[in-house]
Design an enzyme around this catalytic site. Structure first.
Site, PDB file in Angstrom:
ATOM      1  CB  CYS A 110      -0.935   0.009   1.204  1.00 43.69           C
ATOM      2  SG  CYS A 110      -2.060  -1.372   1.202  1.00 43.69           S
ATOM      3  CG  HIS A 245      -2.944   3.675   1.923  1.00 47.83           C
ATOM      4  ND1 HIS A 245      -3.636   3.264   0.806  1.00 47.83           N
ATOM      5  CD2 HIS A 245      -2.943   2.605   2.771  1.00 47.83           C
ATOM      6  CE1 HIS A 245      -4.030   2.018   0.959  1.00 47.83           C
ATOM      7  NE2 HIS A 245      -3.625   1.595   2.149  1.00 47.83           N
ATOM      8  CG  ASN A 275      -6.911  -0.248   1.432  1.00 49.82           C
ATOM      9  OD1 ASN A 275      -6.158  -0.012   0.498  1.00 49.82           O
ATOM     10  ND2 ASN A 275      -6.469  -0.668   2.603  1.00 49.82           N
TER      11      ASN A 275
END
Ligand code: UT7
Length: 318
Positions: A110, A245, A275
């Site tokens: 990520c 993020h 996400n």
């Protein structure tokens, strides 16, 4: 010499999956997901690969930048969800875009978009490229365990891209890596070697200790953002937006409170796309750019965190 951003693009596959849709086969609810994670819906690809989505996001970024694709000398692509180990997804995107340039891939889960920015900055510093494409793309649904409510409800699919040229707008960055395959991970399928000792391999599906990741994430955002502020003699009043993020809205809310920044400084779009791992920061940047919210000279912080474990933060001038 580093770079400046000329254009942004993003793409999410058309198949929208709501929390109620997931509740049809998982022991979860719209109420739990909205309260604990902040997601209303996400996009899950039916037949588009990470490369397909990346190419669409990149095409949009190229159009937005007005750059002649022939001038693009480099594609750096972040993903953990390509269809093949070889060729890399970056190579497939080069083919889909009809380009002849160098293409390489970065795996830092990520946080990977920040790692990709740092890498491309090195190419510009050495004067090796005229224009570059940096892409984050994830088909997370490819590796999710749809029997695990702890992970299946939080991720989504999509891609985001930036077109860059040489400039002075990548100001500073910070990176942290702590090798750990217990908190977050995803195995790879094993072939048919008669010598491979079975039993130690990880399943080729995403797994995560949610609470451990949550704590790591909040600590990382606060530490990384503060490091860049102190190192560059800035205060949060100097920052137009913090573009984190998008892993969980509560992570962002916690970090926002700890840093004592006013509401609205941290940008959020997790409610509509979940996400999307390495794609989340460039997708969010594209949302802001197309909404006309970014002004030339704006300072942005891009904190990211996740598997590795890794965290990163970039300080960028728009
Ligand atoms: O992007 C890469 C990095 N990833 C992240 O940053 C994710 C970080 N972690 C998180 O976002 C959160 O930890 C999760 C969203 C994964 C989980 O939320 P949580 O508030 O930490 O939940 P929890 O794991 O503490 O579980 C609380 C309860 C448990 O039930 P009991 O034991 O209290 O009865 C879970 O079984 O919530 C239950 N639960 C669920 N209930 C309904 C866990 N997932 C779900 C679910 N629906 N989907």
């Amino acid at each position: 010499m580093s770079f400046r951003v000329l254009g942004t693009g993003s793409y999410a596959p058309p198949n929208v999956v709501t929390n109620d849709d997931l509740s049809q086969f998982l022991d979860t609810s719209d109420e739990w997901i909205q309260q604990r994670v902040g997601i209303k819906e996400r996009h899950f690809s039916v037949n588009e690969t990470a490369a397909d989505m990346a190419a669409k996001a990149a095409q949009a970024a190229i159009e937005n930048s007005g750059v002649d694709p022939e001038e693009i000398d480099l594609i750096i692509l972040a993903t953990i969800t390509g269809e093949t180990q070889v060729p890399s997804t970056a190579c497939m995107v080069q083919k889909l875009l009809g380009l002849k340039c160098m293409a390489l891939e970065i795996n830092a889960a990520c946080s990977a978009f920040d790692f990709a920015l740092e890498t491309v900055a090195g190419y510009f510093a050495r004067g090796k490229v005229r224009k570059a494409l940096v892409i984050g793309t994830e088909r997370m649904s490819r590796i999710l365990d749809f029997t695990d409510r702890g992970t299946a409800v939080i991720f989504g699919d999509g891609a985001g891209a930036l077109v860059l040229e040489a400039g002075e707008n990548y100001i500073d960055s910070v990176f942290y890596v702590e090798g750990n395959d217990e908190v977050i991970g995803c195995g790879l399928p094993v072939g048919n070697s008669p010598y491979y000792e079975r039993g130690q391999e990880k399943k080729p599906l995403a797994y995560m200790d949610g609470q451990a990741t949550f704590k790591f994430a909040v600590t990382a955002i606060v530490k990384d953002c503060n490091t860049l502020m102190e190192r560059n003699g800035l205060t949060y009043d100097d920052i137009a937006y913090i573009v984190p993020h998008q892993a969980n809205k509560r992570i962002i809310d916690f970090a926002s409170k700890k840093l004592k920044v006013p509401d609205g400084k941290f940008t959020i779009n997790i409610d509509k796309c979940g996400n999307t791992s390495s794609a989340s920061i460039p997708m969010m940047l594209d949302d802001l750019n197309r909404a006309g919210k970014l002004k030339e000279g704006d300072l942005l912080l891009l904190p990211a965190f996740g598997g590795g474990l890794a965290s990163a933060c970039c300080l960028l001038r728009w």
